[in-house]
Design a protein around this motif. Sequence first.
Motif, short mmCIF file in Angstrom:
data_model
loop_
_atom_site.label_atom_id
_atom_site.label_comp_id
_atom_site.label_asym_id
_atom_site.label_seq_id
_atom_site.Cartn_x
_atom_site.Cartn_y
_atom_site.Cartn_z
N SER A 57 0.86 -1.18 0.00
CA SER A 57 0.00 0.00 0.00
C SER A 57 0.90 1.24 0.00
CB SER A 57 -0.87 0.01 1.25
OG SER A 57 -0.04 0.17 2.40
N GLU A 78 -2.84 -9.04 -9.02
CA GLU A 78 -3.87 -8.00 -9.07
C GLU A 78 -3.45 -6.78 -8.27
OE1 GLU A 78 -7.78 -9.48 -8.13
OE2 GLU A 78 -7.21 -11.46 -8.88
N ASN A 80 -4.56 -2.72 -7.15
CA ASN A 80 -5.54 -1.65 -7.16
C ASN A 80 -4.81 -0.34 -7.46
OD1 ASN A 80 -4.48 -0.58 -4.72
ND2 ASN A 80 -5.81 -1.92 -3.50
N GLU A 81 -5.55 0.74 -7.55
CA GLU A 81 -4.96 2.03 -7.90
C GLU A 81 -3.89 2.47 -6.91
OE1 GLU A 81 -7.22 5.95 -8.60
OE2 GLU A 81 -8.28 4.46 -9.83
#
Length: 105
Positions: A57, A78, A80-81
Amino acid sequence: MMTKAVIVKDDYIVFSDSVPIFHSDETMIMDAVLMAFIKTQKIDIIHGWVFCNEAPSMATAQAIIAAELSKVVYQNEELNEEQQAAIDLMEQYNIVVVHNPNILL
């Protein structure tokens, strides 16, 4: 959220799982990489590598930059933004970021 992480430098290895933290009525989960940093107890990990099951993150990326690690290897493809932004940030600090689905944690 990252649930498993391993930091490696020379012959020194720190393994960590994510940990629930209880604060009043809320339960927060501390990221596995951050827990591994805490476990090092100031042992020199500069230029070490971190292996983790998820891409970091933004908060974890900032901790990786502050710890001056040199490489991040993550397992899950995968993103995320926020994770993509974190990877971009680490790469700006010359931290090598690699996806490897074959790592076992």
